[in-house]
Design a protein around this motif. Sequence first.
Motif: not given
Length: 148
Positions: A12-17, A42-45, A107-109, A116-118
């Motif tokens: 589940n963590t690996a497939g957050a998107g 316009p937001v990019r992370v 980049g949000e996903g 989730q991992a950190r």
Amino acid sequence: MAGKASGAMVRNTAGAGEMLEWLSKLFGRSREAAAQRRVTSPVRVRFDDKIVTVDEGSGLLAMLAWADLANVALQARHAVPPDADLVWILAHKDGRQALTIPMGADGEGALVAAMQARLPDFDNMAVVEAMSSAGDGMFQVWPAAALI
């Protein structure tokens, strides 16, 4: 049995998107609306092992070191246009600055998967509650509300 449950959590963590897309479908946020958000926002992370960077499209960058991250919340703002109805708030430990990232930003996903991992005890259920909320509110995601 516990080993199987933790294996499911890793998947589940690996497939957050994919999880966010599934939750969007479940709670009535259509794929078309999410796609429109990505196109119009316009937001990019971006992030690496040390820093999360948000480019709001104005040419200025906001940055926060992972080591300085103290709090993650989701703010539901349903009274505003639907392109910003859910916003991630990543707060600095000094309490004076925070990054704001609209759900659906470029980049949000990947950022969600990294959080989730950190971040131990990242509260996925708080994300579900925020996405299913019909009203405005703040949803504590990390540290988990029970821990603060």
